[in-house]
Write a protein that holds these residues in place. Structure first.
Motif: not given
Length: 802
Positions: A189, A194-196, A212, A216-217, A221, A224, A233
Motif C-alpha cells: 500500500l 493506502h493505495r494498492f 485492486l 485505495t483500500v 475494500l 475493511v 493502517l
C-alpha cells in the motif's frame, strides 16, 4: 615506413588517420577504379579526413558501387574481413548482410538519411555467424551541386546491452512469478491514502477481487472500513511502527459470491522511501482460517475431550507430519534461534544455500558468519526482536562455506523466548537490480553529458525530460519545462509561427514518421539555427510510446557559410571589374585610333575609311558587351512574351545547321507535352545560341549537338530543389564533346571565365544564360564529366498548356 614518409602531394587528408590511413597510403590503387589517392574527388578526401580522425566506428560507401572505406574504430567490426575489405564494394564485403541493409543504403544514396536502433544482424566477422545488434545511421554525402556521391555510416554495437536487458527482464519476470506463487498473501500500500501498488494471487483470492491495483483500500475494500481496520493502517503509517495480528477475524465480501469469514496471521510493516520518509505499508500474512476453526471446534467440545482425545492426538500427529514434510522440502531457510543467537534448529535449506551442516551452524553464534559491513544493522534488528517486534524484509550478507557471501532476506518473530525465522536467498535478485541501476545510471549520464540537445515528450506533446545542453540554451531548469507541451516551451514560444510547426512535427512523429527540420529560433540569448530531429520511440512490444527530440546548434556553421558566400561575391566582383576593364581597353584602342586619323586632314581616305569601319565594329562589340553585362547582372529590361519553345528550337536548329561545321550533327527533339514559356524571345534566343556555340567549340573534330525540350513538375525527380513548386519548360543543350571536370564545372557560370583561350570568347555566355534564367524565375543546371560531354538545362516557368 612511417605515414609521413608515404604521403605525397594531394594525400594530406590521410595525415591524422591512424592505422587505416597507413593502409590507404600503402595500398596499390593503380588498378582500382578510383585511381591514386591524390586524384580522388574533393568530397571523398574531405569525408575520409573527417572519418579517419573520428573515434566512432564509421565507414564510407563511395560511388554507385559503394566502395568501402573505414576508420580504425571500424576495424573490430570487420574482424577477419578487414585485410581485404578496403576499396571493395560494400555488397561483397558484407554479402551475408546485404539483403538486410540494402534498402537503407539505397535510401541514403537517394538523399534520405536513415537511423536504426538495436537492429538485429546475423553477421560473419570472425569466420562464423554471430547474433548481433547495432545502432547506426546512414547519411548521404553530397557534392557541390547537391548530387549524392556516397553514403556515410556511423555505427555502434549494442549486442551486450540488448542481451543484458533481456536477461534482466527475464529475471524480473521470474521474481514476479515467485511472489505471485508464494503461499503467503502479500500486498503493498502506497501513501497515506493506502493505495494498492501490488497484490499477489493469494491476496486476491482472499478478498475475492482482482481489480485492486491503483485503487485505495477504502475504494476497493469497503468492508475493511466497516470492520474498523483503517485506524490501524493510519497509525502504522503515521508512527512507522509495525503492527502484527494473530488469528484476526476478517470477513471478506467478494465481488461475486457470499461473504466469507477468515482468521489471519499477518504483519503491517511500514517501509521507507529513499529520502527516509514513510512510503507506505507492506502486508504479509497467512490465512489460518482452517486451523482457527478447528481450534474453536475443539474448545466447544471440551466436554467431550476424553472421548475425542485419541482422535485429537491422531490429528496432531498428522499435522506434525505435514509440518515436518514442509520443513524438509521448502527452499526457504527455516530455523529457531535462542536469545544468544545460536541456531538451535535448522532445516536442510541452510546447508543447500550456505554449505554449513546443522551441527556447524549450532556450534557458534550466527553473528560470526555476518559480513563485517552488516553487523551494525543486524545488531539493531536483534534489538527490535528482543523488544518483541517482528522482523520483516531485513537483508544482510552471510558467509558460505566456500568463502563467498550470500544476501538473505529475513522474516522473524519472537515467541516464548525463542526467535522463529525464515530466510530467503536473494543474492541473484540483488545483483540483477544493481546491474539494472548501473545501466540506467550510465544511460542517464550519456543523456546529460551529450553535446546534442535531447529530450522526450509523450504522444500528446507533454515534455517528459530534457538534458542539460537543451536547458542551458534557454536558461531554464528541468522543473520549468517538464509537464508543459513541447511546442509551448521557451525554445519555440518566442518565434512567430514556430509552435504550430513543431506541433505538426510532433504529431507526425507520434504517428510513426521520423521528422527532420532546420529551424531559425528567437531565444533569450539571440537567434539560433538548429537542425531538429523528431523520431518515434518504441517500447519493448513495438508500440510507439513517446517522441524523442534531438537537435544540433548549427548557428556558427551558417555564419561561416554566409561569410564564405560574401567572400566569393567579392572575388567575383573583382574578376568582373578586371575583365570589363580589359575588354573595354581593347575596344577603345581602335576607336581612339579612328578619332586621331579622322582629325588628320592629310590622312589617306582609304585608310581613314578602313579605320572607321574597325572603330564601328569595336563600338558594336562594346554595345554587345554592355548587353551581356546587363544580362549577367539581371538588370536589363525584359520584353516577356509567351514563347513557343518547340518553334524556337526548330528555328535555332535550322540556323545552326546552316552556319556550323558540317561535322557537327544538329538534332532537335521537342516533346509534344512541352508547355510554352514566359520569356524574352530575343534574350532567350541569344542565350541558346551562346550555349550552342559553346557546344560546337567543345567538339573541334565534330560530334552531335542535341536541342531538346520537355515538361517537368517541381517538386519532381531530378528537379533542382531551389525552384518553387509548379510546372516548367525545360530546354536542354547537350553535346558529345570533351566535357568539364569538377573544378571547371564549378566555375562555369563565373563572369569572364573561359577555357577557349585569349580572343576566342568573353566568358559571359554562360553567365548571361544563368542571369536570364534567374530573372525569369527559373534556373540553369549543368551536368558534365570529362570525356562524356556536357548537358546544360534551362528551367523556365510555364506560361500555360502546350
Amino acid at each position: 615506413m612511417p605515414l609521413e614518409q608515404l604521403l605525397v602531394p594531394g594525400t594530406e587528408f590521410l595525415r591524422d588517420g591512424g592505422h587505416v590511413a597507413h593502409r590507404v597510403a600503402m595500398h596499390d590503387w593503380s588498378a582500382h577504379p578510383l585511381g591514386p589517392p591524390q586524384s580522388w574527388p574533393t568530397e571523398l578526401k574531405t569525408s575520409l579526413s573527417m572519418m579517419l580522425g573520428s573515434r566512432f566506428a564509421m565507414c564510407l560507401g563511395w560511388g554507385p558501387d559503394l566502395l568501402l572505406f573505414y576508420n580504425d574504430a571500424y576495424v573490430p567490426v570487420l574482424g577477419v574481413k578487414e585485410p581485404t575489405a578496403l576499396g571493395r564494394p560494400l555488397r561483397e564485403v558484407w554479402h551475408e548482410l546485404w539483403d538486410d541493409v540494402r534498402g537503407m543504403a539505397e535510401m541514403a544514396m537517394s538523399g534520405t538519411a536513415t537511423w536504426v536502433e538495436d537492429m538485429y544482424l546475423r553477421m560473419e566477422r570472425n569466420g562464423v555467424p554471430e547474433d548481433t545488434w547495432w545502432t547506426f545511421t546512414y547519411s548521404p554525402v553530397r557534392q557541390a551541386d547537391g548530387r549524392v556521391v556516397a553514403m556515410l555510416c556511423i555505427t555502434h554495437e549494442t549486442t551486450r546491452r540488448v542481451l543484458t536487458q533481456r536477461r534482466l527482464a527475464d529475471e524480473r519476470a521470474r521474481l514476479a512469478r515467485m511472489f505471485d506463487q508464494a503461499p503467503a498473501f502479500m500486498a503493498m500500500l502506497r501513501g497515506p491514502e493506502h493505495r494498492f501498488e501490488f497484490a499477489n494471487a493469494a491476496y486476491l483470492r482472499l478478498v475475492g477481487r482482482d481489480d485492486l491495483v491503483g485503487r485505495t483500500v477504502a475504494e476497493a475494500l469497503p468492508e475493511v472500513v466497516r470492520q474498523g481496520w483503517m485506524p490501524v493502517l493510519d497509525e502504522v503509517y503515521r508512527s512507522g511502527r509495525p503492527h502484527a495480528e494473530q488469528d484476526a477475524r476478517f470477513v471478506a465480501e467478494p465481488e461475486h459470491g457470499a461473504p466469507q469469514e477468515h482468521y489471519l496471521d499477518f504483519v503491517f510493516q511500514p517501509f521507507t522511501d529513499q529520502d527516509g520518509s514513510i512510503g507506505g505499508l507492506v502486508l504479509v500474512g497467512m490465512d489460518n482460517t482452517r486451523r482457527t476453526r478447528t481450534e474453536q471446534a475443539l474448545r466447544r467440545r471440551e466436554a467431550e475431550l476424553e472421548q475425542l482425545n485419541r482422535e485429537l492426538e491422531q490429528r496432531v500427529a498428522e499435522h506434525a507430519h505435514e509440518r515436518s514434510l514442509n520443513w524438509q522440502v521448502t527452499p526457504d531457510m527455516l530455523g529457531v534461534f535462542d536469545r544468544d543467537g545460536i541456531l538451535e534448529r535448522s532445516n536442510p535449506a541452510w546447508q543447500q544455500v550456505l554449505g554449513w551442516s546443522h551441527e556447524e551452524l549450532a556450534a557458534r553464534p550466527m553473528r560470526e558468519l555476518l559480513h563485517p559491513g552488516d553487523r551494525g544493522a543486524a545488531a539493531a534488528a536483534c534489538q527490535r526482536l528482543h523488544a518483541g517486534e517482528p522482523l520483516l524484509g531485513f537483508e544482510c550478507r552471510m558467509r558460505a562455506r566456500d568463502g563467498s557471501y550470500r544476501t538473505l532476506s529475513w522474516v522473524a518473530t519472537p515467541q516464548g523466548g525463542k526467535f522463529y525465522c525464515s530466510a530467503r536467498d536473494v543474492t541473484a535478485h540483488r545483483a540483477a537490480v544493481a546491474a539494472l541501476a548501473e545501466s540506467q545510471a550510465q544511460l542517464r549520464n550519456l543523456f546529460e553529458t551529450s553535446f546534442q540537445l535531447q529530450g522526450m515528450c509523450a504522444l500528446d506533446g507533454t515534455l517528459l525530460d530534457a538534458n542539460q545542453a537543451a536547458l542551458a540554451m534557454i536558461g531554464a531548469s528541468r522543473e520549468d519545462v517538464v509537464g508543459r507541451t513541447f511546442w509551448d516551451t521557451p525554445w519555440f514560444a518566442g518565434t512567430p509561427g514556430m509552435p504550430e510547426r513543431i506541433r505538426a512535427g510532433v504529431l507526425r512523429a507520434a504517428a510513426g514518421e521520423p521528422v527532420h527540420d532546420e529551424l531559425e529560433l528567437v531565444l533569450p540569448d539571440g537567434r539560433r539555427v538548429l537542425e531538429l530531429s523528431l523520431r518515434p520511440f518504441r517500447g519493448a512490444d513495438g508500440r510507439i510510446t513517446a517522441v524523442v527530440q534531438e537537435a544540433i546548434d548549427i548557428t556558427e556553421r551558417r555564419i561561416a557559410e554566409e561569410a564564405l558566400r560574401q567572400s566569393q561575391k567579392l572575388e567575383a566582383m573583382g574578376q568582373l571589374t578586371g575583365g570589363v576593364a580589359h575588354d573595354f581597353n581593347n575596344l577603345l584602342a581602335p576607336i581612339m585610333a579612328a578619332l586621331e586619323l579622322a582629325a588628320d586632314p592629310a590622312a589617306n581616305p582609304e585608310r581613314r575609311a578602313r579605320t572607321i569601319a574597325v572603330a564601328r565594329q569595336s563600338t558594336e562589340r562594346a554595345a554587345m558587351l554592355v548587353q551581356r553585362l546587363l544580362a549577367f547582372a539581371r538588370k536589363q529590361p525584359l520584353q516577356t512574351v509567351v514563347v513557343d519553345v518547340c518553334a524556337l528550337l526548330e528555328g535555332i536548329g535550322a540556323l545552326m545547321r546552316s552556319s556550323f561545321d558540317p561535322r557537327v550533327r544538329i538534332q532537335v527533339r521537342a516533346g509534344a507535352d512541352t508547355p510554352p514559356a514566359r520569356a524574352d524571345w530575343n534574350q532567350l534566343e541569344m542565350a541558346l545560341l551562346n550555349l550552342g556555340v559553346n557546344a560546337r567549340d567543345a567538339m573541334p573534330e565534330g560530334g552531335t549537338l542535341t536541342l531538346s525540350a520537355r515538361s517537368a513538375e517541381v517538386p519532381g525527380p531530378g528537379a533542382p530543389r531551389a525552384l518553387p513548386a509548379g510546372r516548367y519548360a525545360v530546354i536542354t543543350v547537350a553535346d558529345t564533346g570533351a566535357g568539364m571536370d569538377e573544378a571547371t564545372r564549378a566555375r562555369a557560370i563565373e563572369p569572364f571565365f573561359s577555357t577557349k583561350g585569349v580572343g576566342k570568347g568573353t566568358g559571359l555566355g554562360l553567365s548571361m544564360a544563368h542571369g536570364l534564367a534567374l530573372q525569369l524565375g527559373g534556373c540553369l543546371h549543368i551536368d558534365s564529366a570529362p570525356g562524356k560531354g556536357t548537358m546544360v538545362e534551362l528551367w523556365l516557368p510555364s506560361a500555360g498548356e502546350p
